[in-house]
Each structure stands twice: as structure tokens, then as C-alpha cells.
Design an enzyme around this catalytic site. Sequence first.
Site, PDB file in Angstrom:
ATOM      1  N   LYS A  89      -4.398  16.071   2.412  1.00  0.00           N
ATOM      2  CA  LYS A  89      -3.406  16.232   1.347  1.00  0.00           C
ATOM      3  C   LYS A  89      -2.966  17.680   1.192  1.00  0.00           C
ATOM      4  O   LYS A  89      -1.922  17.958   0.625  1.00  0.00           O
ATOM      5  CB  LYS A  89      -3.913  15.644   0.022  1.00  0.00           C
ATOM      6  CG  LYS A  89      -5.193  16.240  -0.521  1.00  0.00           C
ATOM      7  CD  LYS A  89      -5.517  15.645  -1.889  1.00  0.00           C
ATOM      8  CE  LYS A  89      -6.588  14.570  -1.823  1.00  0.00           C
ATOM      9  NZ  LYS A  89      -7.133  14.120  -3.063  1.00  0.00           N
ATOM     10  N   LYS A 104      -7.423  16.251  11.098  1.00  0.00           N
ATOM     11  CA  LYS A 104      -7.431  15.135  10.146  1.00  0.00           C
ATOM     12  C   LYS A 104      -6.193  15.188   9.251  1.00  0.00           C
ATOM     13  O   LYS A 104      -5.767  16.283   8.871  1.00  0.00           O
ATOM     14  CB  LYS A 104      -8.697  15.263   9.294  1.00  0.00           C
ATOM     15  CG  LYS A 104      -9.193  13.990   8.691  1.00  0.00           C
ATOM     16  CD  LYS A 104     -10.457  14.228   7.895  1.00  0.00           C
ATOM     17  CE  LYS A 104     -10.131  14.609   6.474  1.00  0.00           C
ATOM     18  NZ  LYS A 104     -11.218  14.472   5.528  1.00  0.00           N
ATOM     19  N   LYS A 129     -13.686  28.897  -0.214  1.00  0.00           N
ATOM     20  CA  LYS A 129     -12.829  29.118  -1.383  1.00  0.00           C
ATOM     21  C   LYS A 129     -12.790  30.599  -1.737  1.00  0.00           C
ATOM     22  O   LYS A 129     -11.746  31.146  -2.083  1.00  0.00           O
ATOM     23  CB  LYS A 129     -13.317  28.294  -2.581  1.00  0.00           C
ATOM     24  CG  LYS A 129     -12.958  26.836  -2.466  1.00  0.00           C
ATOM     25  CD  LYS A 129     -13.408  26.050  -3.686  1.00  0.00           C
ATOM     26  CE  LYS A 129     -13.112  24.577  -3.519  1.00  0.00           C
ATOM     27  NZ  LYS A 129     -13.756  23.757  -4.558  1.00  0.00           N
TER      28      LYS A 129
HETATM   29  P1  AMP Z   1     -10.630  13.915   0.369  1.00  0.00           P
HETATM   30  O1  AMP Z   1      -9.210  13.606  -0.007  1.00  0.00           O
HETATM   31  O2  AMP Z   1     -10.720  14.769   1.597  1.00  0.00           O
HETATM   32  O3  AMP Z   1     -11.455  14.392  -0.777  1.00  0.00           O
HETATM   33  O4  AMP Z   1     -11.296  12.543   0.828  1.00  0.00           O
HETATM   34  C1  AMP Z   1     -11.617  11.486  -0.045  1.00  0.00           C
HETATM   35  C2  AMP Z   1     -12.017  10.281   0.777  1.00  0.00           C
HETATM   36  O5  AMP Z   1     -10.948   9.874   1.643  1.00  0.00           O
HETATM   37  C3  AMP Z   1     -13.220  10.498   1.680  1.00  0.00           C
HETATM   38  O6  AMP Z   1     -14.066   9.365   1.574  1.00  0.00           O
HETATM   39  C4  AMP Z   1     -12.652  10.620   3.070  1.00  0.00           C
HETATM   40  O7  AMP Z   1     -13.510  10.108   4.043  1.00  0.00           O
HETATM   41  C5  AMP Z   1     -11.380   9.802   3.004  1.00  0.00           C
HETATM   42  N1  AMP Z   1     -10.362  10.444   3.863  1.00  0.00           N
HETATM   43  C6  AMP Z   1      -9.655  11.562   3.565  1.00  0.00           C
HETATM   44  N2  AMP Z   1      -8.811  11.883   4.574  1.00  0.00           N
HETATM   45  C7  AMP Z   1      -8.995  10.937   5.551  1.00  0.00           C
HETATM   46  C8  AMP Z   1      -8.425  10.713   6.839  1.00  0.00           C
HETATM   47  N3  AMP Z   1      -7.485  11.511   7.337  1.00  0.00           N
HETATM   48  N4  AMP Z   1      -8.844   9.646   7.553  1.00  0.00           N
HETATM   49  C9  AMP Z   1      -9.784   8.817   7.050  1.00  0.00           C
HETATM   50  N5  AMP Z   1     -10.365   8.973   5.855  1.00  0.00           N
HETATM   51  C10 AMP Z   1      -9.991  10.019   5.093  1.00  0.00           C
END
Ligand code: AMP
Length: 362
Positions: A228, A225, A121
Site C-alpha cells: 500500500k 510485493k 522508521k
Molecule cells: P500489511 O498491509 O503489509 O500490514 O499486511 C496485512 C496482511 O495482508 C498480512 O497478513 C499480509 O500477509 C497480507 N498481505 C499484504 N500484502 C500482501 C501481498 N502483496 N500479497 C499477499 N498478502 C499480502
Amino acid sequence: MEKISPLSKPKPVILTCAQPTGNLTLGNYLGALRNWSKMLEEYECYFGIVDLHAITVPQKPPVLRQNVYSCIAQYIACGLDPKRCHQFVQSHVIGHTELAWILTCMTPIGELQRMTQFKDKAAKLGFKVSNEPESQGIKFTHDGVRAQASINAGLLCYPVLMAADILLYNADLVPVGEDQRQHLELCRDLAGRFNQKYSETFTIPEPYVPSTGARIMSLADPLRKMSKSDDNEKATIFVLDEPDQITKKIGSSVTDSGTEIKVSQDKPGVSNLLSIHSSLSGIDFPSLEDHFLGKGYGELKSEVSELLVETLRTVRESYYELINDKTFLDSVLKEGAQAAQKRAFKILNKVQRKIGLPDRPR
Ligand code: AMP
Ligand code: TRP
């Protein structure tokens, strides 16, 4: 929520939190939300919306407030039934910042400066954080020039607030993505340190890794991956996407050379589409490979689009109903805050007592 009789064993506590920023992606839905909604019976579940974490970066006040509602409505629409779990806003519960301060006083600055996310960051803001032993505290350099530190201390202390979120509830299990593992490790260290210094107080939380649930990859670059924060809007499906957006994004998703439809390392694009198909249809890979034998990528994409449109239609419709019912959302947040507060006060009081703060006058 079901009453716990004196004879029944208390359920293990699961807690996880998310910042009220951005919309949920298909990755969040398949990798997290859908699994969490299956755990509501077996565990006592707390889901926090961490607005105090969100203000570590600049926010527009009305947008932040609206995002909290949007976040809770998406959670419920994705299956987190508020009758079977507690959903709360971090700033509604007294104890998060109080415990964070106490833990801050036990955390060496160096440990926070070493956090990968802080360094990333800081780098995004144009700073390089130096851990050279000769530097007094934090030394920020920008293009090799010593600069005034203008990064807010909140960004540095972010992981301590996160540790407080978890320890304030004595959570047994914490579902987190890979990028939060280091923060959870710090939380475990702090809990252990506190227990050792003041006697057993905190449960040492374990990361929760779901046994099922695929890693969903970017539609534009299937080696990364789905996220968002991807700048390429074609790379990510959001749970609130309209059917024609879904169809367009899947239609333009990157596939691989050759024509065969199978799960394979040298076919990351096709494997990702099969993985999305399988997660939504419940059909295993060998059966899917049989089903697509002799068919083209076009057919695979159109089946995946149809499945997505169908599944996300329910989520989207439910979201729009909820977001227009602020009274209901407020009632969910009220129940959540009350349940969270009850548990949080017990632990906060215990901690304050152990470190020698005088009892609150009654
Ligand atoms: P984040 O949005 O990265 O904070 O992720 C929040 C939750 O969503 C975590 O438990 C991640 O493991 C799951 N997650 C986020 N992106 C993915 C993805 N592309 N595939 C699988 N799980 C995801
Ligand atoms: N830092 C987490 C993220 O950005 C959000 C978070 C804050 C969290 N407090 C938490 C996650 C407590 C789990 C438990 O994803």
C-alpha cells in the site's frame, strides 16, 4: 455470535490488528482478508483497529477518526461479517495501554532498539540508531553528527503495545505479514518471561500462516510485493479502485520478454497475473496455461481485468453503502468493544493481581 454451551469446547482465539491508515490492497484482500473471512466459524475472531499505534507518527485528527470508519467499512465489505466476529477499536478497550506499560517495565531497551522496523522508521526520519556498547542508551547520529534524540518514545515502544494487544486476549493464533514476525517473536518472549516469573498466565501465541493464498506482487516491479505504500500508483490495485482504474493498471502492468503464458521464475510479471487470475477464478495453473496456449499477453490482461472488476465491484458497492451508515458502523464497534472489553478485563485483572497491584475497590 454463537453462544458457547458449557459442554462445547471453547474455540481457539485468533486476533489480528491493522493500523487505520491507507486503503486495503489486492494483496491484503487475497493474502489476508479473504482467508480470514473463511475462519470465522472455526475460531473466535477478534479484529482490532489500532489507532494508538497510528499516533506513533503524526496524524491529522479528523483524518485519523475518518480512517477508523473507512477501515472498518472495508473490513466488512471484504467479508468480515460482524455477526460472526468481534471488530473493535484499540482505544475503546481499557487494558491495551495498561498491559503495555506493565510489559514495558519488563522489556530491555536494547531489544527494542534492535527491532528492524524501528531502525527503518528512524532511518526514514533521518536518524541512525547506534547500538554501540559505549553509547549510553540511544545515540542518534545524523550524517555522522551527534543529534538530539527527537524520535518519540512511542515508536520505540510500538512492539510492546503490539504484544499487549495480543496477550490481553490470550490469543492462540495471530495472522501477521512477514514484516511483523520479529514483533510477534518479542511478544512470545515477553509472554514466556512473564509466565516464568509470575506463573502461567499468558498463552504463547503462534503466527498464523494461511495454507492457501498467493503472494501478490507489484504490477510495476513483479519482483517486489504489492504494497500500500508504493510511490508508483500503477503498482498497486486497491480494493476500492474503480473499474477503469483497474483496467488501466492491469493494462500497463509489466510483463516479460517472449510470448508464452506460463508460470515460471523467469516470467515474474506473467506469473503474477496468472496468480491473480487463479486466486479469483479458482482455476489451477496447468488448466490456465492450457487455456492461454497460443493466446497473447493482451488476452491474459483483459481476463484478469474482468475478473478483478467483477470481484471488487461487490466490495466497492458494499463499502459505499457501509461508509454512509455511520449508525450501523458504530453499532458494530460497540458490540466489538464490549466483547473485547469483557475478555480483556479478565486477563488484565489476573496480570495486575500477579504482579502485586492491589485489587480495584468494588
Ligand atoms: P500489511 O498491509 O503489509 O500490514 O499486511 C496485512 C496482511 O495482508 C498480512 O497478513 C499480509 O500477509 C497480507 N498481505 C499484504 N500484502 C500482501 C501481498 N502483496 N500479497 C499477499 N498478502 C499480502
Ligand atoms: N504492527 C502491526 C502492523 O503494522 C499492527 C498490529 C498492532 C498488530 N497490534 C497487533 C498485528 C496485534 C497483529 C496483532 O501491521
